[in-house]
Design a protein around this motif. Structure first.
Motif, PDB file in Angstrom:
ATOM      1  N   ALA A  50       0.822  -1.328   0.065  1.00  0.00           N
ATOM      2  CA  ALA A  50      -0.024  -0.156   1.045  1.00  0.00           C
ATOM      3  C   ALA A  50       1.023   1.585   0.000  1.00  0.00           C
ATOM      4  CB  ALA A  50      -0.720   0.471   1.393  1.00  0.00           C
ATOM      5  N   ILE A  51       0.699   2.144  -0.158  1.00  0.00           N
ATOM      6  CA  ILE A  51       0.797   3.378  -0.559  1.00  0.00           C
ATOM      7  C   ILE A  51       0.030   5.182  -0.280  1.00  0.00           C
ATOM      8  CG2 ILE A  51       0.848   3.507  -3.028  1.00  0.00           C
ATOM      9  CD1 ILE A  51       3.575   4.704  -3.343  1.00  0.00           C
ATOM     10  N   SER A  52       0.532   5.532   0.928  1.00  0.00           N
ATOM     11  CA  SER A  52      -0.321   6.784   1.205  1.00  0.00           C
ATOM     12  C   SER A  52      -0.447   7.406  -0.374  1.00  0.00           C
ATOM     13  CB  SER A  52       0.715   7.420   2.055  1.00  0.00           C
ATOM     14  OG  SER A  52       1.945   7.847   1.460  1.00  0.00           O
ATOM     15  N   GLY A  56       4.660   9.194   0.285  1.00  0.00           N
ATOM     16  CA  GLY A  56       5.598   8.808   1.370  1.00  0.00           C
ATOM     17  C   GLY A  56       6.336   7.960   2.416  1.00  0.00           C
ATOM     18  N   SER A  57       4.615   7.224   2.363  1.00  0.00           N
ATOM     19  CA  SER A  57       4.471   6.433   3.668  1.00  0.00           C
ATOM     20  C   SER A  57       3.973   5.148   2.304  1.00  0.00           C
ATOM     21  CB  SER A  57       2.963   6.436   4.708  1.00  0.00           C
ATOM     22  OG  SER A  57       3.134   5.778   5.254  1.00  0.00           O
ATOM     23  N   THR A  58       4.356   3.703   2.930  1.00  0.00           N
ATOM     24  CA  THR A  58       4.303   2.839   2.017  1.00  0.00           C
ATOM     25  C   THR A  58       4.396   1.398   3.646  1.00  0.00           C
ATOM     26  OG1 THR A  58       6.805   2.223   1.907  1.00  0.00           O
ATOM     27  CG2 THR A  58       5.282   3.261   0.308  1.00  0.00           C
ATOM     28  N   ALA A  59       3.119   0.300   2.511  1.00  0.00           N
ATOM     29  CA  ALA A  59       3.282  -1.374   3.778  1.00  0.00           C
ATOM     30  C   ALA A  59       3.539  -1.855   2.882  1.00  0.00           C
ATOM     31  CB  ALA A  59       1.998  -0.427   4.200  1.00  0.00           C
ATOM     32  N   SER A  71       5.415   2.469  -5.808  1.00  0.00           N
ATOM     33  CA  SER A  71       5.525   3.376  -5.918  1.00  0.00           C
ATOM     34  C   SER A  71       4.726   4.309  -7.042  1.00  0.00           C
ATOM     35  CB  SER A  71       6.535   3.712  -6.841  1.00  0.00           C
ATOM     36  OG  SER A  71       6.740   3.143  -7.826  1.00  0.00           O
ATOM     37  N   ARG A  72       4.212   5.688  -7.374  1.00  0.00           N
ATOM     38  CA  ARG A  72       2.795   5.800  -7.925  1.00  0.00           C
ATOM     39  C   ARG A  72       3.902   7.551  -8.331  1.00  0.00           C
ATOM     40  NH1 ARG A  72      -1.399   7.439  -3.507  1.00  0.00           N
ATOM     41  NH2 ARG A  72      -2.406   7.656  -5.198  1.00  0.00           N
ATOM     42  N   ASP A  73       3.506   7.492  -9.159  1.00  0.00           N
ATOM     43  CA  ASP A  73       3.138   8.764 -10.647  1.00  0.00           C
ATOM     44  C   ASP A  73       2.200   9.529 -10.224  1.00  0.00           C
ATOM     45  OD1 ASP A  73       3.422  11.131 -12.116  1.00  0.00           O
ATOM     46  OD2 ASP A  73       5.382   9.697 -12.722  1.00  0.00           O
ATOM     47  N   ASN A  74       1.822  10.719  -9.337  1.00  0.00           N
ATOM     48  CA  ASN A  74       0.070  10.856  -9.325  1.00  0.00           C
ATOM     49  C   ASN A  74       0.519  12.350 -10.862  1.00  0.00           C
ATOM     50  OD1 ASN A  74      -0.341  10.145  -7.266  1.00  0.00           O
ATOM     51  ND2 ASN A  74       0.699  11.589  -5.388  1.00  0.00           N
ATOM     52  N   ALA A  75       1.182  12.818 -11.066  1.00  0.00           N
ATOM     53  CA  ALA A  75       0.968  13.123 -12.741  1.00  0.00           C
ATOM     54  C   ALA A  75       0.490  12.550 -13.428  1.00  0.00           C
ATOM     55  CB  ALA A  75       2.331  13.365 -13.220  1.00  0.00           C
ATOM     56  N   LYS A  76       0.384  10.628 -13.371  1.00  0.00           N
ATOM     57  CA  LYS A  76       0.115  10.134 -14.313  1.00  0.00           C
ATOM     58  C   LYS A  76      -0.749   9.693 -14.239  1.00  0.00           C
ATOM     59  CE  LYS A  76       4.732   9.399 -17.068  1.00  0.00           C
ATOM     60  NZ  LYS A  76       5.970   8.600 -16.931  1.00  0.00           N
TER      61      LYS A  76
END
Length: 126
Positions: A50-52, A56-59, A71-76
């Motif tokens: 999981a990712i916030s 900045g926070s992962t589990a 990971s994530r790319d919020n722009a995409k």
């Protein structure tokens, strides 16, 4: 209609790597916590990572800790799951999910997620 679309699954040998992606259809999802789950026939769906909303926070589940990276790319509006040192027991359908919680942190229970993708098959051969 909100949509989450997974891609990148496939067949890989044990010890190999694979990256699965999850693209969301609405910009709002860039502000939701996201997660990955997996399921094999006859078993319950299990939490993987999981990712916030900010990244900045992962589990991670203990079974994948140190091998998988979310990971994530919020722009995409896309979330990724990089899988390394894959094992045959990682074989499953992988689902991404989003929790309808603006600016929320990580979630590890499936019941806390409101939107689900259709899943992508990952098969690890021995």
């Amino acid at each position: 209609q909100v949509q989450l679309v997974e891609s990148g699954g496939g067949l890989v040998q044990a010890g190999g790597s694979l990256r699965v992606s999850c693209a969301a259809s609405k910009r709002t999802f860039s502000r939701y916590p996201m997660g990955w789950f997996r399921q094999t026939p006859g078993k319950e769906r299990e939490f993987v990572a999981a990712i916030s909303w900010s990244g900045g926070s992962t589990a991670y589940a203990d079974s994948v800790k140190g091998r998988f990276t979310i990971s994530r790319d919020n722009a995409k509006i896309t979330v990724y799951l990089q899988m390394t040192s894959l094992k045959p027991e990682d074989t499953a359908v992988y689902y991404c999910a989003a929790a309808k919680d603006l600016y929320g942190s990580t979630r590890s229970r499936g019941s806390e997620y409101h939107y689900w993708g259709q899943g992508t098959q990952v098969t690890v051969s021995s």
